[in-house]
Design a protein around this motif. Structure first.
Motif, short mmCIF file in Angstrom:
data_model
loop_
_atom_site.label_atom_id
_atom_site.label_comp_id
_atom_site.label_asym_id
_atom_site.label_seq_id
_atom_site.Cartn_x
_atom_site.Cartn_y
_atom_site.Cartn_z
N GLN A 33 27.51 47.30 32.21
CA GLN A 33 26.85 46.35 31.33
C GLN A 33 25.34 46.52 31.41
OE1 GLN A 33 28.55 42.33 31.40
NE2 GLN A 33 30.34 43.08 32.53
N TRP A 34 24.67 46.28 30.28
CA TRP A 34 23.21 46.28 30.20
C TRP A 34 22.75 44.85 29.89
CZ3 TRP A 34 19.68 49.98 31.35
CH2 TRP A 34 20.12 51.31 31.41
N PHE A 35 21.66 44.45 30.58
CA PHE A 35 21.10 43.11 30.40
C PHE A 35 19.60 43.23 30.18
CE2 PHE A 35 24.77 40.63 31.82
CZ PHE A 35 25.45 41.53 32.61
N HIS A 36 19.05 42.25 29.45
CA HIS A 36 17.60 42.10 29.31
C HIS A 36 17.22 40.75 29.89
CE1 HIS A 36 14.01 40.95 26.62
NE2 HIS A 36 13.57 41.72 27.60
N GLN A 37 16.26 40.77 30.83
CA GLN A 37 15.74 39.52 31.38
C GLN A 37 14.36 39.28 30.81
OE1 GLN A 37 15.30 39.13 35.72
NE2 GLN A 37 15.97 37.01 35.53
N LEU A 43 18.67 36.00 31.44
CA LEU A 43 19.36 37.28 31.31
C LEU A 43 20.27 37.25 30.09
CD1 LEU A 43 20.31 37.96 35.00
CD2 LEU A 43 19.40 39.70 33.48
N ILE A 44 20.07 38.20 29.20
CA ILE A 44 20.89 38.32 28.00
C ILE A 44 21.75 39.58 28.12
CG2 ILE A 44 20.90 38.56 25.49
CD1 ILE A 44 19.85 35.90 26.42
N ASN A 45 23.04 39.43 27.87
CA ASN A 45 23.93 40.58 27.88
C ASN A 45 23.71 41.37 26.60
OD1 ASN A 45 26.38 42.24 27.58
ND2 ASN A 45 27.08 41.11 29.38
N VAL A 84 12.58 42.81 31.79
CA VAL A 84 13.24 43.73 32.72
C VAL A 84 14.63 44.03 32.19
CG1 VAL A 84 13.92 44.16 35.11
CG2 VAL A 84 11.95 42.69 34.62
N TYR A 85 14.98 45.31 32.20
CA TYR A 85 16.29 45.75 31.76
C TYR A 85 17.11 46.15 32.98
CZ TYR A 85 14.55 45.56 27.04
OH TYR A 85 14.04 45.09 25.85
N HIS B 104 28.01 36.47 30.91
CA HIS B 104 27.00 35.70 30.18
C HIS B 104 26.30 34.76 31.16
CE1 HIS B 104 28.37 36.91 26.13
NE2 HIS B 104 29.54 37.02 26.74
N PHE B 105 24.95 34.80 31.16
CA PHE B 105 24.16 34.04 32.12
C PHE B 105 23.54 32.80 31.51
CE2 PHE B 105 23.88 36.47 36.03
CZ PHE B 105 24.29 37.73 35.65
#
Lengths: 109, 114
Positions: A33-37, A43-45, A84-85, B104-105
């Motif tokens: 999984q990749w996330f963007h904070q 944190l967004i998926n 941040v990714y 999902h956070f």
């Protein structure tokens, strides 16, 4: 457990530029999984991508599971892409994700 | 995203205080998680709940006590914390814990222990 390495650790882009972020993992995964904070901490998926390629607007991701890496492409970057990714892969079965140390991206005007 | 909500957003507490963090998910998911994010360190998994049963306790000190009364709510009870426990605490949910669904956070609770 699985080791997850991300590169580059830091990246500065001019608005409109394209970039590629890389995630290497030490073992085969079935749940990458990749996330963007964002700067406020949320944190967004972005992608759930165990293999193949997916696209979502200006972002796309490719995972080559047999070679144990994944790439995140950002095209026509915008200042809102800053943050941040993280990539993350599971260990010990289930959804216990090990996170990489992230790529800190800053997009400037 | 508003699918996972955490309260409070910020919390300052002394080492002798007792406080609780709350998480609620509106996504119909069966699994919920607590993660800790300290400065310049990767996210660390603390606890995993699946269908209200704790399925993982990742060697977390007993001063952190989770509670999952139902599949939509998750709490983290805090007592006699140390300054090094200051961090961003993130709640997450997924459809299940079988490793084949996205995580999902919530927005997180930024905790400062004085």
């Amino acid at each position: 457990g699985i080791q997850v390495e991300q590169s580059p650790p830091d990246l500065i882009l001019q608005e409109g530029a394209n970039s590629t972020l890389r995630c290497n993992f030490s073992d085969s995964v079935n749940n990458l999984q990749w996330f963007h904070q964002n700067p406020w901490g949320q944190l967004i998926n972005l992608f759930y991508i165990p293999s193949g390629t997916k696209q979502n607007g200006r972002l796309s991701a490719t995972t080559v599971a047999t070679e144990r890496y994944s790439l995140l492409y950002i095209s026509s970057s915008q200042t809102t892409d800053s943050g941040v990714y993280f990539c993350a892969g599971p260990w010990g079965g289930g959804n216990k994700l090990t996170f990489g140390t992230g790529t800190q991206l800053k997009v400037e005007l | 995203e508003t699918g996972v909500t955490q309260t409070p957003r910020h919390l300052v507490m002394g080492m002798t205080n007792k406080k609780s963090l709350k998480c609620e998910q509106h996504l119909g998911h069966n699994a919920m998680y607590w993660y800790k994010q300290s400065a310049k360190k990767p996210l660390e998994l603390m606890f995993v709940y699946s269908l209200e049963e704790r399925v993982e306790n990742n060697s977390v000190p007993s001063r952190f006590s989770p509670e999952c009364p139902n599949s939509s709510h998750l709490f983290l009870h805090l007592h006699t914390l140390q300054p090094e426990d200051s961090a961003l605490y993130l709640c997450a949910s997924s459809q299940d814990s079988a490793g084949d669904s996205p995580l999902h956070f919530g927005n997180g609770t930024r905790l400062t222990v004085t």
